[in-house]
Enzyme design. Structure first.
Site, PDB file in Angstrom:
ATOM      1  CB  CYS A   2      -0.877  -0.002   1.240  1.00 41.26           C
ATOM      2  SG  CYS A   2      -1.811  -1.525   1.429  1.00 41.26           S
ATOM      3  NE  ARG A  27       4.170   1.707  -1.584  1.00 41.42           N
ATOM      4  CZ  ARG A  27       5.222   0.925  -1.310  1.00 41.42           C
ATOM      5  NH1 ARG A  27       6.297   1.011  -2.068  1.00 41.42           N
ATOM      6  NH2 ARG A  27       5.190   0.052  -0.343  1.00 41.42           N
ATOM      7  CD1 TRP A  75      -1.444  -5.388  -3.250  1.00 34.73           C
ATOM      8  CD2 TRP A  75      -2.228  -4.267  -4.992  1.00 34.73           C
ATOM      9  NE1 TRP A  75      -1.447  -6.248  -4.306  1.00 34.73           N
ATOM     10  CE2 TRP A  75      -1.919  -5.597  -5.403  1.00 34.73           C
ATOM     11  CE3 TRP A  75      -2.724  -3.393  -5.947  1.00 34.73           C
ATOM     12  CZ2 TRP A  75      -2.098  -6.056  -6.706  1.00 34.73           C
ATOM     13  CZ3 TRP A  75      -2.898  -3.851  -7.246  1.00 34.73           C
ATOM     14  CH2 TRP A  75      -2.602  -5.158  -7.614  1.00 34.73           C
ATOM     15  CG  ASN A  99       2.692  -1.281   2.917  1.00 39.09           C
ATOM     16  OD1 ASN A  99       2.028  -2.226   2.498  1.00 39.09           O
ATOM     17  ND2 ASN A  99       3.892  -0.974   2.452  1.00 39.09           N
ATOM     18  N   GLY A 100       1.519  -3.628   5.085  1.00 38.25           N
ATOM     19  CA  GLY A 100       2.145  -4.841   5.603  1.00 38.25           C
ATOM     20  C   GLY A 100       1.107  -5.901   5.911  1.00 38.25           C
ATOM     21  CD  GLU A 483       7.592 -16.721 -17.620  1.00 39.46           C
ATOM     22  OE1 GLU A 483       6.638 -17.188 -18.262  1.00 39.46           O
ATOM     23  OE2 GLU A 483       7.646 -15.533 -17.242  1.00 39.46           O
ATOM     24  CE  LYS A 487       7.991 -12.311 -18.597  1.00 35.94           C
ATOM     25  NZ  LYS A 487       7.017 -13.323 -18.435  1.00 35.94           N
ATOM     26  CD  GLU A 490       5.763 -11.135 -21.949  1.00 33.30           C
ATOM     27  OE1 GLU A 490       4.614 -10.704 -22.087  1.00 33.30           O
ATOM     28  OE2 GLU A 490       6.098 -11.826 -20.978  1.00 33.30           O
ATOM     29  CG  HIS A 506      11.253 -36.542 -31.192  1.00 30.45           C
ATOM     30  ND1 HIS A 506      11.260 -37.819 -31.667  1.00 30.45           N
ATOM     31  CD2 HIS A 506      11.575 -36.637 -29.885  1.00 30.45           C
ATOM     32  CE1 HIS A 506      11.555 -38.670 -30.705  1.00 30.45           C
ATOM     33  NE2 HIS A 506      11.750 -37.982 -29.602  1.00 30.45           N
ATOM     34  CE  LYS A 605       1.053  -7.191 -15.072  1.00 30.78           C
ATOM     35  NZ  LYS A 605       2.261  -8.054 -15.283  1.00 30.78           N
TER      36      LYS A 605
END
Ligand code: AGP
Length: 610
Positions: A2, A27, A75, A99-100, A483, A487, A490, A506, A605
């Protein structure tokens, strides 16, 4: 993750709080609020669900004026986005922002309710406010009450507190979450991060864990929780505001790669039993009996989250001995899947808003499956529509290319696997304790991998002009090859594909030549010799090999073109450690190619449409 802001001084706090919150929206932004103390009066709290603009509209025209105040942009971690769950939380004569994550908030909350207190929210933060108020009700002053409360809570916090008894004071406390003090002339600030106050002052103090700061307009007094004075030499910030939002990093993606140790730590927080021989998932929302009866698991996702799903298959089948099928959501939703009532469908989605994944969930629910979501956004569509949720606590991921969300998804799946193993008796206490111990070491191991960035940045200079890449991996590392390829493609727009290394012969081996670098993921596990052979097959055809190997590797290192060394861990956590260098490789190649790393062309996103 946050955003916190606080001000005490001669100016009107309200516009300063709002401006600070606006600079902290990256944040978190599911709700926002302020608490001010108009001269000599009662605390006034204004809160709004949704983005900061909603709060601004709420207070517009109210002519709010105060010289002391705190603000918060949320958040969500505990409790979905809503006005009651928004900060600041006010109890009695105090209001606070946090925050936490407070690990023991449930037991503290039960005790407070047992004393007759009524909770107005679902948050762990409100519990802190009630604890402080309870000590003040017992006769303590606000500062002593805060210090006593800090001795009762376990977990991570950055706190800002105001009190009607001391209208020109802000109290701040820090443990495992960032909190800075901004030093002005006749005024002082607190903030979660530099961007919130950089327009007001460049002179800051970074509070350390276990410290408490008491701010008045002319003085900042820092002590430990138990009151011992602490001296800090102020830092002078040279960043410009745009750099500050990225904490000095060139891109959000790079910042988020470096945030992974913290994101992993936050995802683990509160999930390990006190005996450290197992996992506890208090918010899972699916009963132990239901999970014991599960005969099959389907994991469904898109993109990077699908790669996490593939890793999850290896974890769950190896350690919990439940058959797992993995599907791409856009395929699953149309293939009329066979589902029985004792099947569990796990959806993995960072955003919780991916259209294909939501549709796949609806299909699974329509067919009677129990649905569990692994998600990074509290209160997202996927989280709200599931029977159960495991949250990753990666904080907002701004870069389109997923990094910290991916590695925390792997951690969430690892936690869930241990939880399944302990429920179903496939993991004895010693094994669980070992798996848990390995997990607690993971953030430090990721830190070590982050230290390899300079070498990978140099390596990128040798490879950024190639137009094709092949990524190879075996077993639980095959999804990491996928992955790594995703990365790279993209964000650098280089054609890159991945194969299970055993598949090379193959067909893909026909592609091998000096114009297509091959990344071979070769951890020192039971498949190492097989990957070694693949690497040598590539070299025998004039191919170029970048090998990812364990420390002290001798076999491959001397026979390939480049090597990335990765520290040891158990095979189920190794995918986290091998993913990070591939994030760096893709990032630095993309930067050298002048690509828009944070907003790559054609990408969003969250893909909220089919
Ligand atoms: C990953 O780097 C991409 N941004 C993309 O593949 C992403 O993982 C995919 O769109 C799924 O998003 P979700 O996790 O929010 O559902």
């Amino acid at each position: 993750m946050c955003g916190i802001i606080g001000y005490v001084g001669p100016r009107n706090a309200v516009p300063l709080l709002i401006d600070g919150l606006r600079r902290l929206e990256y944040r978190g932004y599911d709700s926002a609020g302020i608490a001010i103390i108009p001269d000599g009066g009662k605390i006034l709290v204004e809160r709004n669900q949704g983005k900061l603009a909603g709060l601004e509209a709420l207070i517009d025209g109210k002519n709010l004026d105060a010289h002391t105040g705190i603000g918060h942009t949320r958040w969500a971690t505990h409790g979905r986005p809503s006005v009651p769950n928004a900060h600041p939380h006010r109890v009695g004569r105090i209001a606070l922002v946090h925050n936490g994550i407070i690990e023991n908030y449930l037991s503290l909350r039960e005790a407070l309710v047992g004393q007759g207190r009524t909770m107005a929210s679902e948050t762990d933060t409100e519990v802190i406010a009630h604890l402080i108020d309870s000590h003040m009700q017992a006769g303590m002053g606000v500062e002593a009450a805060l210090r006593k409360t800090l001795g009762q809570v376990h977990g991570a916090y950055a706190l800002g507190v105001v009190c009607e008894d001391t209208p020109d004071v802000i109290y701040a406390a820090k443990k495992a979450c960032p909190l800075v003090v901004g030093l002005g002339k006749g005024e002082n600030f607190i903030a979660s991060d530099i961007p919130a106050i950089l327009a007001q002052t460049r002179e800051v103090i970074y509070l350390d864990d276990g410290e408490v700061a008491v701010l008045t307009p002319d003085k900042v007094h820092v002590t430990t929780v138990d009151g011992r004075a602490v001296q800090h030499t102020p830092d002078i910030i040279s960043w410009n505001p745009v750099m500050a939002e990225k904490a000095g990093y060139k891109h959000f993606m790079l910042k988020e790669i470096h945030e992974q140790p913290t994101a992993i730590t936050d995802t683990i927080l509160g999930c390990i039993t006190p005996e450290r021989d197992g996992v506890t998932l208090p918010e899972l929302g699916i009963s132990a009996d239901t999970l014991k009866a599960v005969t099959k698991i389907n994991i469904v996702a898109c993109g990077t989250s699908w790669h996490a799903a593939l890793v999850g298959k290896y974890m769950i089948e190896a350690l919990a001995r439940i058959p797992v099928e993995v599907d791409i959501a856009s395929e699953y939703r149309y293939r009329d899947p066979i589902i029985q009532p004792d099947h569990l469908v796990i959806l993995i989605t960072q955003s919780g808003e991916t259209a294909d994944t939501l549709a796949a969930m609806a299909e699974a629910k329509d067919k009677g499956a129990k649905v569990l979501t692994v998600c990074n956004v509290v209160g997202s569509s996927a989280a709200r529509a599931s029977h159960g949720v495991i949250y990753t606590h990666a904080g907002p991921e701004i870069g389109v290319a997923s990094t910290k969300a991916f590695t925390t998804q792997l951690v969430a799946l690892y936690l869930f696997t241990i939880y399944l193993g302990q429920l179903r008796g496939t993991l004895d206490a010693d094994t669980r304790a070992r798996l848990v111990a390995d997990l607690t070491r993971l953030p430090r191991l990721v830190e070590r991998v982050l230290g390899h960035e300079p070498a990978i940045q140099v390596m990128a200079k040798r490879y950024f002009r190639y137009t094709d890449f092949l990524f190879l991996g075996r077993g639980i590392q095959f999804p990491i090859a996928l992955e790594g390829a995703l990365k790279l493609k993209e964000i650098s727009y280089i054609h890159a594909e991945a194969y299970a290394a055993g598949e090379m012969k193959h067909g893909p081996i026909a592609l091998i030549d000096e114009n297509m670098p091959v990344v071979c993921i070769a951890p020192p596990d039971r498949l190492y010799d097989k990957v070694l052979s693949n690497a040598l097959e590539v070299k025998a055809r004039d191919g170029v090999v970048i090998a990812m190997v364990g420390e002290n590797d001798t076999e491959i290192t001397s026979r390939v073109d480049d090597v990335i060394v990765v520290p040891p861990s158990n095979e189920f956590l190794a995918p986290v450690l091998y993913a990070v260098p591939l994030q760096f490789l893709a990032y630095h190649i993309a930067v050298l190619r002048g690509c828009d790393v944070d907003q790559p062309r054609n990408l969003a996103k969250s893909v909220t449409v089919e």
